[in-house]
Design a protein around this motif. Structure first.
Motif, mmCIF file in Angstrom:
data_model
loop_
_atom_site.group_PDB
_atom_site.id
_atom_site.type_symbol
_atom_site.label_atom_id
_atom_site.label_comp_id
_atom_site.label_asym_id
_atom_site.label_seq_id
_atom_site.Cartn_x
_atom_site.Cartn_y
_atom_site.Cartn_z
ATOM 1 N N ILE A 121 0.847 -1.193 0.000
ATOM 2 C CA ILE A 121 0.000 0.000 0.000
ATOM 3 C C ILE A 121 0.879 1.239 0.000
ATOM 4 O O ILE A 121 1.800 1.351 0.811
ATOM 5 N N TYR A 122 0.600 2.132 -0.919
ATOM 6 C CA TYR A 122 1.382 3.360 -1.010
ATOM 7 C C TYR A 122 0.453 4.548 -1.239
ATOM 8 O O TYR A 122 -0.733 4.381 -1.561
ATOM 9 N N LEU A 123 1.006 5.739 -1.082
ATOM 10 C CA LEU A 123 0.250 6.982 -1.211
ATOM 11 C C LEU A 123 0.637 7.680 -2.507
ATOM 12 O O LEU A 123 1.820 7.777 -2.845
ATOM 13 N N TYR A 158 -4.068 9.902 -1.840
ATOM 14 C CA TYR A 158 -4.808 8.700 -2.199
ATOM 15 C C TYR A 158 -3.955 7.450 -1.973
ATOM 16 O O TYR A 158 -2.825 7.373 -2.454
ATOM 17 N N HIS A 159 -4.520 6.477 -1.260
ATOM 18 C CA HIS A 159 -3.834 5.211 -1.050
ATOM 19 C C HIS A 159 -4.194 4.231 -2.166
ATOM 20 O O HIS A 159 -5.297 4.292 -2.722
ATOM 21 N N CYS A 160 -3.269 3.345 -2.472
ATOM 22 C CA CYS A 160 -3.471 2.316 -3.486
ATOM 23 C C CYS A 160 -3.130 0.957 -2.882
ATOM 24 O O CYS A 160 -2.075 0.805 -2.256
ATOM 25 N N CYS A 178 -9.952 2.516 -1.579
ATOM 26 C CA CYS A 178 -9.221 2.508 -0.309
ATOM 27 C C CYS A 178 -9.920 3.375 0.728
ATOM 28 O O CYS A 178 -9.981 3.012 1.908
ATOM 29 N N ASP A 200 -5.307 2.090 4.478
ATOM 30 C CA ASP A 200 -4.223 3.061 4.430
ATOM 31 C C ASP A 200 -2.903 2.347 4.724
ATOM 32 O O ASP A 200 -2.865 1.113 4.758
ATOM 33 N N LYS A 201 -1.851 3.079 4.945
ATOM 34 C CA LYS A 201 -0.533 2.462 5.086
ATOM 35 C C LYS A 201 -0.372 1.656 6.370
ATOM 36 O O LYS A 201 0.612 0.930 6.513
ATOM 37 N N ASN A 209 -0.051 -1.796 5.313
ATOM 38 C CA ASN A 209 1.048 -2.115 4.411
ATOM 39 C C ASN A 209 1.897 -3.261 4.960
ATOM 40 O O ASN A 209 2.326 -3.236 6.122
#
Length: 224
Positions: free
Chosen positions: A85-87, A92-94, A146, A152-153, A156
């Motif tokens: 998970i990245y921003l 926006y998170h992916c 998300c 969110d992170k 991750n």
């Protein structure tokens, strides 16, 4: 598991061998599978209806292109079956599913999901934080989904293989038809890799982020 048809047992965790596939093999097989997000208000289940493949050090669209290993991309080099998970754009998170063996950076971006029930949709709308007049506005796009799933992170690097955890994957009903592939979105920087048809989606599904007139039917083997 049928590696061509993507037949998984509904309601059961995806088998361990699935996560050893390359991203290009895994991305179409994730279509129709169920993403589960555990929240304090209950579990949210949604069907995956759009994915993108980012695989290997040769993919100029991948964060790990050229073997780039950073604090962010290190997860991609790890064992398949974890969340990456990245921003983006600082807001926006992916969510990505890491696949492949250790040392081979492969990841599948989850681009759109469809809530399974009215209760799932109600929670997603609450978490989304804005009025979603159309299905695509709720969870059609990696950042939107998300937000709708409170991802969110903090998730991750978590395993996606453990039911009851914060986030996991389980089998869904088989997809009979309508699966297509098309070029990925917003990766002009990837040069010749920008045109690769490595985005997969269910044609006609209202949650899909973008319909592409260049899309072609997926025949069971992803085009390279």
């Amino acid at each position: 598991m049928d590696a061509v048809r993507g037949s998984f047992l509904p309601g059961c965790p995806l088998p361990a061998e699935f996560y050893q596939l390359s991203a290009l093999e895994a991305a179409p097989l994730l279509m129709g599978q169920i993403l589960v997000r555990h929240t304090l208000e209950g579990d949210i289940r949604c069907r995956i209806v759009e994915t993108e493949s980012y695989g290997g050090v040769e993919d100029k669209g991948s964060h790990a292109y050229g073997g780039r290993r950073t604090a962010r991309t290190e997860i991609m080099f790890g064992e398949g079956g974890t969340a990456y998970i990245y921003l983006i754009y600082g807001m926006y998170h992916c969510l990505n599913v890491v696949t492949g063996p250790v040392g081979n950076p492969q990841a599948v971006l989850i681009r759109a999901v469809e809530p399974l029930t009215t209760a799932d949709e109600t929670l997603m709308r609450r978490y989304r934080g804005t009025v979603a007049k159309r299905p695509v506005d709720l969870s059609g796009g990696p950042g939107k989904l998300c937000r709708a799933l409170q991802i969110d992170k903090t998730q991750n690097g978590l395993p996606l293989t453990q039911p009851g955890g914060p986030l996991w994957l389980e089998g869904g009903p088989p997809i009979a038809e309508g699966l297509v592939q098309a070029p990925r979105i917003n990766i002009a920087y990837a040069e010749e890799y920008a045109a690769k048809p490595w985005r997969f989606y269910l044609q006609g599904n209202p949650y899909v982020s973008v319909a592409d007139p260049r899309a072609s039917r997926w025949t069971g083997i992803a085009k390279k």
